[in-house]
Design a protein around this motif. Structure first.
Motif, PDB file in Angstrom:
ATOM      1  N   ALA A 160       2.172   1.891  -3.371  1.00  4.14           N
ATOM      2  CA  ALA A 160       1.063   2.759  -4.163  1.00  4.14           C
ATOM      3  C   ALA A 160       0.847   3.925  -3.863  1.00  4.14           C
ATOM      4  O   ALA A 160       0.891   4.916  -4.647  1.00  4.14           O
ATOM      5  CB  ALA A 160      -0.286   1.862  -4.041  1.00  4.14           C
ATOM      6  N   ALA A 161       0.922   4.462  -2.519  1.00  9.61           N
ATOM      7  CA  ALA A 161       0.562   5.652  -1.905  1.00  9.61           C
ATOM      8  C   ALA A 161       1.881   6.699  -2.432  1.00  9.61           C
ATOM      9  O   ALA A 161       1.724   7.837  -2.617  1.00  9.61           O
ATOM     10  CB  ALA A 161       0.678   5.606  -0.456  1.00  9.61           C
ATOM     11  N   SER A 162       2.943   6.108  -2.572  1.00 14.98           N
ATOM     12  CA  SER A 162       4.156   7.041  -2.868  1.00 14.98           C
ATOM     13  C   SER A 162       3.998   7.476  -4.681  1.00 14.98           C
ATOM     14  O   SER A 162       4.953   8.484  -4.830  1.00 14.98           O
ATOM     15  CB  SER A 162       5.441   6.112  -2.734  1.00 14.98           C
ATOM     16  OG  SER A 162       5.709   4.976  -3.852  1.00 14.98           O
ATOM     17  N   GLY A 163       3.279   6.569  -5.345  1.00 11.72           N
ATOM     18  CA  GLY A 163       3.339   7.319  -6.662  1.00 11.72           C
ATOM     19  C   GLY A 163       4.226   6.378  -7.382  1.00 11.72           C
ATOM     20  O   GLY A 163       4.337   6.637  -8.571  1.00 11.72           O
ATOM     21  N   ALA A 195       0.717  -1.078   0.171  1.00  9.65           N
ATOM     22  CA  ALA A 195       0.078  -0.158  -0.079  1.00  9.65           C
ATOM     23  C   ALA A 195       0.996   1.137  -0.025  1.00  9.65           C
ATOM     24  O   ALA A 195       0.586   2.139  -0.599  1.00  9.65           O
ATOM     25  CB  ALA A 195      -1.058  -0.103   1.345  1.00  9.65           C
ATOM     26  N   ASP A 196       2.091   1.238   0.822  1.00 10.72           N
ATOM     27  CA  ASP A 196       2.944   2.435   0.703  1.00 10.72           C
ATOM     28  C   ASP A 196       3.476   2.776  -0.760  1.00 10.72           C
ATOM     29  O   ASP A 196       3.872   3.997  -1.070  1.00 10.72           O
ATOM     30  CB  ASP A 196       3.885   2.154   1.813  1.00 10.72           C
ATOM     31  CG  ASP A 196       3.494   2.131   3.201  1.00 10.72           C
ATOM     32  OD1 ASP A 196       4.180   1.455   4.255  1.00 10.72           O
ATOM     33  OD2 ASP A 196       2.460   2.894   3.613  1.00 10.72           O
TER      34      ASP A 196
END
Lengths: 145, 72
Positions: free
Chosen positions: B65-68, B62-63
């Motif tokens: 994905a969240a980082s772009g 998830a991290d």
């Protein structure tokens, strides 16, 4: 092998259902374990679906939405972890600590954001399942006070 | 007789392609094991520990994905 697995599950489900019917109640710690795991599983199923759609370049989620959902999921998993850590530390006779009550309440709010981002998408149903699982965890935490 | 909860849940997870209600199944398993008097506090602690490890792993994805930094 696949046939054996297909046969195994119904037999297992029947046996376990009978045993459950004859058996006793779960204590608070066991309920927290159960419901936190169910919430994690629902989160993970949502994440897998969302990621699959993203990598398949489906209309939803866009790159921005994928990033937003990643942040929400990351925060949600952290709450699941905090609940699990606090749950593991519970001793017999302990009531549910404030940590678990607060984290599960915060998780409920966070899942509302996930639901909003998933509305009308192929992931909406799984988001609904996720919401129900988190509500169950919150109810268990409240009931264990 | 003691059951290893983590292994049992792993088995059920492996059946998940055939079991749309795998989430409900986990709940049934844990409840049934307690009903059979086979679920100890050690088993529950072990399951919490396994859950923490799994959630950490999922959070890492998830991290990303969240980082772009998760290209399509």
């Amino acid at each position: 092998m696949k046939f054996k697995r297909l046969l195994l599950f119904p037999l297992l489900a029947i046996a376990l259902t009978v045993v459950t019917g004859c058996g006793g109640k779960l204590n608070v710690k066991q309920k927290i374990d159960r419901d936190d795991r169910v919430a994690f599983t629902a989160l993970h199923e949502f994440q897998k679906l969302e990621t699959q759609l993203y990598h398949a370049k489906a209309p939803w989620p866009t790159a921005v939405q994928h990033q937003q959902l990643g942040k929400l999921l990351s925060d949600a998993y952290m709450m699941v972890i905090d609940v699990a850590i606090a749950g593991r530390d519970l001793k017999p006779g302990d009531s549910v600590p404030d940590t678990i009550t607060k984290e599960s309440a915060d998780l409920t709010k966070l899942v509302t954001d996930i639901m909003s981002l998933s509305k009308g998408t192929p992931a909406a149903a799984q988001a609904g399942t996720l919401q129900k699982s988190v509500e169950t965890l919150t109810a268990t935490a409240a009931g264990g006070k | 007789m003691k059951f290893n909860v983590t292994d049992l849940i792993g088995l059920i997870s492996s059946l998940s392609p055939f079991v749309p209600a795998a989430v409900v199944t986990v709940e049934t398993v844990i409840g049934a094991l307690k009903g059979a008097g086979a679920l100890t506090d050690e088993d529950v602690d072990a399951d919490f520990t396994a859950l923490i490890a799994q959630a950490i792993e999922a959070k890492a994805e998830a991290d990303r994905a969240a980082s772009g930094n998760d290209p399509q």
